[in-house]
Design a protein around this motif. Structure first.
Motif, short mmCIF file in Angstrom:
data_model
loop_
_atom_site.label_atom_id
_atom_site.label_comp_id
_atom_site.label_asym_id
_atom_site.label_seq_id
_atom_site.Cartn_x
_atom_site.Cartn_y
_atom_site.Cartn_z
N VAL A 1 17.60 -10.23 -0.09
CA VAL A 1 17.13 -11.50 -0.65
C VAL A 1 17.20 -11.46 -2.18
N ALA A 2 16.82 -10.33 -2.76
CA ALA A 2 16.82 -10.20 -4.22
C ALA A 2 18.20 -10.39 -4.82
N THR A 3 19.24 -10.04 -4.07
CA THR A 3 20.61 -10.15 -4.59
C THR A 3 21.31 -11.44 -4.17
N THR A 4 20.63 -12.26 -3.38
CA THR A 4 21.28 -13.50 -2.91
C THR A 4 20.52 -14.74 -3.36
N ASN A 5 19.44 -15.11 -2.68
CA ASN A 5 18.79 -16.40 -2.94
C ASN A 5 17.39 -16.31 -3.51
N LEU A 6 17.05 -15.22 -4.16
CA LEU A 6 15.70 -15.08 -4.74
C LEU A 6 15.42 -16.16 -5.77
N SER A 7 16.38 -16.45 -6.64
CA SER A 7 16.16 -17.44 -7.70
C SER A 7 15.83 -18.81 -7.12
N ALA A 8 16.52 -19.19 -6.05
CA ALA A 8 16.26 -20.48 -5.41
C ALA A 8 14.86 -20.52 -4.81
N ILE A 9 14.45 -19.43 -4.17
CA ILE A 9 13.11 -19.37 -3.58
C ILE A 9 12.05 -19.48 -4.66
N GLN A 10 12.24 -18.74 -5.74
CA GLN A 10 11.25 -18.78 -6.82
C GLN A 10 11.19 -20.16 -7.48
N ARG A 11 12.32 -20.78 -7.64
CA ARG A 11 12.35 -22.12 -8.23
C ARG A 11 11.53 -23.09 -7.38
N ASN A 12 11.67 -22.99 -6.07
CA ASN A 12 10.87 -23.83 -5.17
C ASN A 12 9.40 -23.46 -5.23
N LEU A 13 9.13 -22.18 -5.24
CA LEU A 13 7.76 -21.67 -5.17
C LEU A 13 6.96 -22.03 -6.42
N TRP A 14 7.61 -22.05 -7.56
CA TRP A 14 6.90 -22.26 -8.82
C TRP A 14 6.58 -23.72 -9.10
N ASP A 15 6.88 -24.60 -8.18
CA ASP A 15 6.49 -26.01 -8.31
C ASP A 15 4.97 -26.10 -8.27
N HIS A 16 4.36 -26.66 -9.31
CA HIS A 16 2.90 -26.68 -9.40
C HIS A 16 2.26 -27.45 -8.25
N LYS A 17 3.01 -28.35 -7.61
CA LYS A 17 2.46 -29.12 -6.49
C LYS A 17 2.09 -28.21 -5.32
N LEU A 18 2.82 -27.12 -5.15
CA LEU A 18 2.53 -26.19 -4.05
C LEU A 18 1.25 -25.42 -4.35
N ARG A 19 1.09 -25.03 -5.59
CA ARG A 19 -0.15 -24.34 -5.99
C ARG A 19 -1.34 -25.26 -5.75
N GLN A 20 -1.17 -26.53 -6.09
CA GLN A 20 -2.23 -27.51 -5.89
C GLN A 20 -2.60 -27.64 -4.42
N ALA A 21 -1.61 -27.61 -3.54
CA ALA A 21 -1.83 -27.88 -2.12
C ALA A 21 -2.61 -26.80 -1.40
N VAL A 22 -2.66 -25.59 -1.95
CA VAL A 22 -3.37 -24.49 -1.25
C VAL A 22 -4.73 -24.19 -1.87
#
Length: 442
Positions: free
Chosen positions: A386-407
């Motif tokens: 994962v670290a060598t393929t799609n990690l950046s895409a996952i982190q970009r999605n994860l760092w959306d503040h709306k997700l932090r708000q939702a939990v």
């Protein structure tokens, strides 16, 4: 102009033209001119009256039509909003005697431990615009009973052996004092059961399954942290899976020191209970030995930052980590899931069949990884890949503040936060609302 006994009349002189009319016609016009003039003026004013009346009628019709159209557009607009997320949703919050809730707050832990969503939801609803003080106007009825604040003097963990009796007493109270429980048999009433196995109220799965959900709660809606995608007696009730409670203040404090997109020098992180030699408790092993296998396989792997002891500042470790392991404990859910999302560490969920909070809102497949319990020995290679393929895409999605708000739960309902998401989920269950059913039937 001349005047006669009847009033005024106009006397006019006709001049001959180049093509004079016959004399007879001329005398006729002169003789009857005043009648022709009167008739012409009368016709003119009558025609004007008719036109004015028609215009007035048209204006009235236009006003009526416009009003109908405006009402139509308004109804359409309101219909769209009503069919949306929250518009018009009303919750009645029972004001129970203090022994059911506020008395427990004498212990400060009651507000902040991982089961404290029962306090957080209550606190947010009380001050929200979704609360109604008129029970006849309510879609749902919230029953605020704190059963998780009875902390054991032996190990400090919440002791919930009293939960059934306390809740039963609360239901008896509200069903005696007010008619709303009895009229629906509790189907529009909402409880929080933020424990290992929800409304089964036991930390051990075999005991929880044997005890089951109290009969008096089986017709209600339960907000619970426990959720699985297969049949289980402890979710054999209308329920909404919610996140465990993590104080938003602690997250805010951590992020003020280390930004979510800052340096992450820990590749894989886990801090928590990991037994070297797991004990057999009633034929079951803690975490189904998953944590033990992680420790055995990766305890000496420098990529894995594994700690077995508590550390008050562990959130500072999460915010420095790329991947955060979220293995099951006795129950499949874990507070690490919320902390990982809130602090931007990719959650690695190791709990077969788990149902995650607010799955219709949070795109879990785009912000987390799932590894089967039997595949923990392959964790290293999976995470490397994962670290060598799609990690950046996952982190970009994860760092959306709306997700932090939702939990995260807040003292007041905030748009998109965990209590908001609870209300969104309730709005999808309006078929249970007696008020909506009555309105629709009318």
């Amino acid at each position: 102009m001349a005047k006669n006994r009847n009033g005024f009349y106009v006397k006019m002189k006709f001049f001959p033209t180049k093509n004079p009319k016959p004399e007879k016609a001329k005398h006729f016009l002169v003789k009857h001119f005043k009648w022709i003039l009167w008739f012409s003026l009368s016709f003119y004013f009558f025609a004007k009256f008719l036109n004015s009346h028609e215009t007035g009628t048209s204006i009235i019709k236009t006003i009526k039509t416009t009003t109908i159209i405006n009402h139509s557009h308004r109804a359409l607009s309101e219909s769209k909003v009503d069919n949306g997320l929250l518009n018009g949703l009303k919750v009645y919050v029972y004001e129970l005697p203090s022994r059911y809730n506020s008395d427990w707050l004498s212990n400060a832990r009651c507000r902040n431990h991982l089961f404290a969503s029962e306090v957080a939801v209550h606190r947010a609803l009380v001050s929200s615009g979704f609360r109604t003080f008129d029970p006849t106007d309510a879609d749902f009825f919230f029953v605020p009973v704190y059963v998780s604040c009875n902390f054991s003097t032996v190990n400090g963990f919440p002791a919930i052996g009293h939960a059934r009796a306390l809740l039963s007493s609360a239901v008896e109270f509200i069903s005696t004092e007010l008619p709303f429980w009895n009229r629906s048999n509790g189907s529009d009433h909402v409880f929080v059961a933020s424990h290992d196995y929800g409304a089964c109220f036991h930390a051990m799965e075999d005991r929880a399954m044997a005890d089951g959900i109290p009969e008096f709660m089986k017709n209600s809606i339960i907000l619970q942290t426990f959720g699985v995608k297969y049949h289980h007696p402890c979710q054999d009730v209308e329920h909404i899976v919610i996140p465990p409670y993590i104080p938003p203040e602690s997250v805010k404090s951590t992020l003020s020191k280390s930004p979510i997109d800052g340096q992450r020098d820990i590749f894989v992180f886990f801090r928590g209970k990991m037994e070297v030699h797991p004990k057999n408790v009633s034929g079951r092993f803690y975490s189904k030995r998953v944590r033990t296998e992680i420790l055995r396989k990766y305890g000496n792997d420098r990529r894995f930052y594994l700690k077995r002891h508590r550390f008050a500042g562990y959130q500072s470790e999460i915010v420095r980590s790329v991947f955060c392991l979220c293995p099951l404990g006795w129950a499949p859910w874990s507070p690490r899931l919320v902390e990982s999302v809130a602090l931007g560490c990719v959650p690695v969920i190791i709990a077969d069949g788990i149902q995650l909070p607010f799955e219709s809102t949070i795109p879990w497949s785009e912000i987390s990884l799932t590894v089967r319990e039997n595949d923990v020995a392959k964790l290293g290679s999976v995470l490397d890949d994962v670290a060598t393929t799609n990690l950046s895409a996952i982190q970009r999605n994860l760092w959306d503040h709306k997700l932090r708000q939702a939990v995260l739960f807040h003292d007041d309902v905030e748009t998109g936060d965990a209590t908001w998401e609870v209300l969104v989920s309730l709005s999808k269950k309006l078929g249970r609302s007696r008020r909506r059913s009555r309105v629709f039937s009318e």
